[in-house]
Design an enzyme around this catalytic site. Structure first.
Site, short mmCIF file in Angstrom:
data_model
loop_
_atom_site.label_atom_id
_atom_site.label_comp_id
_atom_site.label_asym_id
_atom_site.label_seq_id
_atom_site.Cartn_x
_atom_site.Cartn_y
_atom_site.Cartn_z
N GLU A 119 0.79 -1.22 0.00
CA GLU A 119 0.00 0.00 0.00
C GLU A 119 0.82 1.28 0.00
O GLU A 119 0.36 2.31 -0.49
CB GLU A 119 -0.93 0.00 1.23
CG GLU A 119 -2.00 -1.07 1.21
CD GLU A 119 -3.01 -0.83 0.11
OE1 GLU A 119 -3.50 0.30 -0.03
OE2 GLU A 119 -3.31 -1.79 -0.63
N SER A 121 -54.25 -20.18 39.45
CA SER A 121 -54.13 -20.47 40.88
C SER A 121 -52.72 -20.33 41.42
O SER A 121 -52.54 -20.33 42.64
CB SER A 121 -54.65 -21.89 41.16
OG SER A 121 -56.04 -21.96 40.90
#
Length: 860
Positions: free
Chosen positions: A128, A529
């Site tokens: 690069e 319940s």
């Protein structure tokens, strides 16, 4: 006179030659011409060029200054780069440090510059920016080279050759956008020079190598090394480093899984650049280029299977606490409470319960598809995607042939099986008696032949069963297939440690892959319940005794324009005067309503809201029977408060959270230890949790709830758990829409719910004890396997005594003056409350300690 001869030069000497005068120039006829100087024209050209150069330089300087002022006016500040914190994924771990999930918008593993191998750095520099260490942010030679190349390519419609340095790429990637314009390039160059002036080369390279996108959802070299080669960064070789350095230009175009030839060519180009820069030797370059690219199949670190619901709940909590950005980009390390073995047991128990119901009530809903069962069945089967929700242990199979009693099915090997080939295996009629055809509201007859269930070409889900030897009357059976089906019924299970509130396991449904809706935390359902213990605790706190009797008889409430409400018991029977203990064991609705009418709904609502079961409870009597909405997690936390003697239990899924630097930024509360680090004093556990209920009354309730499991509606939950102290309560809602069992020991609390996502009846007699009780039992056998057999602690001031509960001997806890048969008042009778107001759900009147039925005019 004769001429005289010219004297000769004497030997040994030289006569000086006389200088002769030049003859005069003849007078010119015209004016005198100037003398011509050589190279005069060149000087004038050079002078002109120099002048133009000076003017051009001045002009260029002016233009450059103008451009600099224009494009540097609003450039980003570099403080963000100086103090840059990269977006790093967060990781969530179970209690044994196994990976639970990864949270990320960008998959990045940050590595400091000194930990990045030099070969990786040099590979990227060669590919690069060869002059990285000598330029000042912009490379003029690279710019000239790119300009010449672009000029030679003019008209070819090719992308311009880049001349950006690594520093410029850092400026572009982290401070600017990706637009290809002259203005952006100028801004990029200015920023690059500023970056170079304020940061070291190593810091710039560190930013670049950790920020750059390299494909496969990987940002930075460490994540890319893991994604492409399944290697840590310190294990990367020369050819692998060269490949990584080949990616920045176009990661997708050099994807080795899609374009292996292009990827290999680009890698070799980088190797050549590395050799030209003397990063590697010629021999190393030759060896590297001869190495196959050989990328490893992309795979992320394995996560704990089956914990999707728990992990998603953790993610939501992190987002609520820290925000989405820090959760997915902050590099958090999250330690959770999940116990993997218990999570596995929870999933297995819940799924087994769902399949049991589905096979008994759901019927066979047919194959999942159809293909040609011919000779190419394996290739056709391999193209079929598994249905959503299919378990990992199941396989998709095709019916190849069938006789009345047996079918031959083709099945592919499991994905992780090495060397295994497609096989044909039998499936027997005797194993699919459950596969009755499902109709709209009923089930068809039991199948009498294979053809009643499947035909050749049908795709079905199966599970492999190993061969079983003969046992007693059971004959030996070969390896075979079992027919499977994804249930329609859903469920949820939550288990937690009441001492700390730590959630040990959470199953939010059949499959997280099928539905991410967490029924343990997001589904609000009526508890039926299983809500009654809050009613009874409120009564016990107001002086009601476990032995006190209430009338089990018809009860009517006038609701005005809405008509009359007539609750009934599940068995549709009436037992007359019934002790509170027996009423809870049998889950008698009519007694519960009478208790609620006596103590007032406002008091019950306060209890339920304090326990965190509901946020706001309606003050109507049906709410006392569970006609409210709550979640499985809330019920588990409420019952955990019972197990803790009335101390508030707040469930938590997270133990601690660390930031990217290892600092603890959040830790769950809970009991602390004083003196644990002081050898001079004994350790003392300090529990600062608030006490939200009277410990004596809570213990009375715990004893009564043990009776529910030993003699009442919850007996299926205790099968095989002999001599364990277990308390719990079943819950079944109107029309059998919801089935609950919530139970606990002194050290583990577990809540189980089953039902349909869109509320619908589960069928007559499909109660919480029958459906959810066995699921609870299966899980708790695993959870309690290696735990000591603890008993519930008896608080001071209560007496445990046995007494005749009318047909059974009950053991209960009594406060002073409540023990049946003892001298003095037993039931603490006081003046009756305003019964009419209580029946309407209002708090009117003083609490009453005795069971009252005003219509009969007596106390029970």
């Amino acid at each position: 006179m004769t001429d005289m001869p010219t004297p000769r030069e004497p030997l040994g000497g030289r006569v000086p030659r006389q200088k002769m005068a030049k003859p005069p120039r003849p007078a010119a006829a015209g004016p005198r011409r100037p003398q011509r100087r050589p190279f005069g024209w060149l000087g004038r050209v050079l002078g002109v060029l120099f002048t133009l150069a000076v003017v051009g330089a001045i002009g260029a300087g002016v233009v450059g200054f103008v451009l600099y002022k224009k494009y540097s006016a609003n450039l980003p500040d570099l403080d963000g780069l100086r103090h840059y914190q990269p977006q790093v994924m967060s990781r969530v771990y179970a209690s044994d440090s196994s990976l639970l999930s990864e949270l990320a918008t960008e998959r990045r593993i940050f590595v400091p510059a000194n930990a990045i191998p030099d070969i990786v750095k040099r590979a990227f520099i060669s590919a690069e920016d060869q002059n990285f260490y000598i330029h000042g942010g912009v490379d003029p030679l690279a710019i000239i080279r790119a300009a010449v190349t672009d000029a030679l390519r003019f008209g070819e419609h090719r992308r311009p050759v880049g001349a950006s340095t690594i520093t410029q790429q850092v400026a572009k990637n982290m401070l600017l956008d990706n637009r290809v314009t002259l203005g952006r390039k100028i801004r990029e160059a200015i920023l690059a020079m500023r970056i170079e002036a304020s940061m070291s080369k190593d810091r710039i390279l560190e930013l670049y190598l950790n920020e750059i996108y390299l494909g496969l959802q990987s940002y930075g070299v460490a994540a890319a090394a893991q994604a492409y080669f399944n290697e840590s960064l310190d294990q990367i070789t020369i050819p692998q480093a060269a490949f990584l350095a080949a990616l920045p230009k176009a990661p997708n175009n050099y994807n080795p899984f899609r374009f292996p030839e292009a990827a290999l060519a680009r890698r070799d180009w980088v190797i050549d650049r590395m050799a030209a820069d003397n990063v590697i030797t010629a021999a190393q370059a030759t060896a590297a280029k001869a190495t196959p690219l050989a990328p490893a199949p992309f795979s992320r670190p394995p996560v704990l299977p089956g914990a999707g619901y728990f992990a998603e709940e953790v993610r939501r909590e992190l987002v609520d606490r820290f925000g989405a950005d820090q959760t997915t980009q902050g590099g958090l390390v999250v330690r959770t409470t999940l116990v993997p073995d218990l999570q596995k047991a929870a999933d297995a128990a819940l799924r087994d319960g769902l399949m049991r119901y589905d096979r008994s009530k759901g019927g066979w809903r047919g194959p999942v598809g159809h293909i040609d069962p011919g000779p190419a069945w394996a290739a056709e089967l391999a193209k079929q995607a598994p249905p959503p929700g299919m378990l990992a242990s199941w396989r998709l199979a095709v019916v190849l042939s069938a006789t009345p009693a047996e079918a031959k099915l083709g099945v592919l090997p499991s994905p992780d099986a090495i060397g295994e080939k497609p096989a044909e295996m039998p499936l027997y009629l005797s194993d699919i008696a459950w596969a009755r055809p499902a109709h709209a509201d009923s089930l068809g007859p039991v199948p009498r032949r294979i053809a009643d269930v499947m035909q050749p070409g049908d795709l079905v889900m199966v599970q492999k069963l190993a061969a079983s030897p003969a046992q007693g009357r059971l004959a030996a059976r070969p390896a075979r297939l079992a027919l499977e089906q994804i249930p329609k019924i859903e469920g949820a299970l939550v288990s937690l440690d009441p001492a700390t509130g730590r959630v040990l396991a959470m199953s939010g449904g059949w499959s997280f892959g099928l539905s991410q809706y967490n029924r343990a935390t997001q589904a609000s359902r009526q508890p039926g319940s299983s809500f009654k213990p809050y009613v009874y605790l409120t009564a016990l706190e107001r002086g009601v005794s476990p032995s006190q009797r209430f009338l089990d008889a018809p009860f009517v409430v006038n609701l005005g324009a809405a008509g009359e409400w007539r609750p009934g018991n599940y068995e549709m029977t009436f037992d007359g005067p019934v002790p509170l203990h027996v009423a809870l064991e049998k889950s008698l609705n009519l007694v519960t309503v009478r208790v609620a009418s006596e103590i007032g709904m406002s008091a019950i609502a306060k209890t339920a809201e304090t326990f965190g079961v509901v946020d706001k409870m309606p003050l109507v009597l049906p709410a006392a029977l569970g006609a409210v909405e709550t979640t499985v997690l809330r019920q588990a936390a409420g019952y955990a408060t019972f197990a803790e003697g009335g101390r508030k239990v707040v469930p938590t899924l997270i133990d601690s959270v660390q930031d990217r630097d290892g600092h603890v930024i959040w830790r769950a509360g809970g009991p602390t230890c004083q003196g644990c680090n002081d050898p001079a004093r004994p350790p003392e556990v300090v529990d600062a949790r608030p006490e939200i209920a009277d410990p004596a009354s809570v213990y009375q309730l715990v004893m009564m709830m043990q009776g529910v499991v030993q003699h009442g509606t919850g007996t299926p939950a205790a099968v095989g758990l002999t001599n364990r102290a277990i308390a719990g309560k079943t819950g079944t809602t109107q029309d059998f829409n919801d089935a609950w069992f919530v139970g606990y020991t002194p050290d583990v609390v577990t809540a189980v719910w089953m039902g349909f996502d869109n509320p619908a009846t589960l069928g007559n007699n499909e109660t919480g004890g029958a459906l959810s009780g066995p699921v609870w039992n299966q899980f708790m056998k695993v959870a309690l396997k290696d735990r000591p057999n603890l008993k519930f602690a008896v608080p001071p001031g209560v007496t445990v005594a046995s007494w005749n509960a009318g047909g059974e001997t009950a053991v209960d806890a009594f406060k002073p003056g409540q023990v049946p048969g003892a001298s003095g008042p037993v039931d603490g009778v006081s003046q009756p409350a305003d019964t009419a107001a209580a029946q309407a759900g209002a708090p009117g009147g003083a609490p009453h300690a005795a069971g009252v039925d005003s219509s009969l005019g007596g106390l029970y």
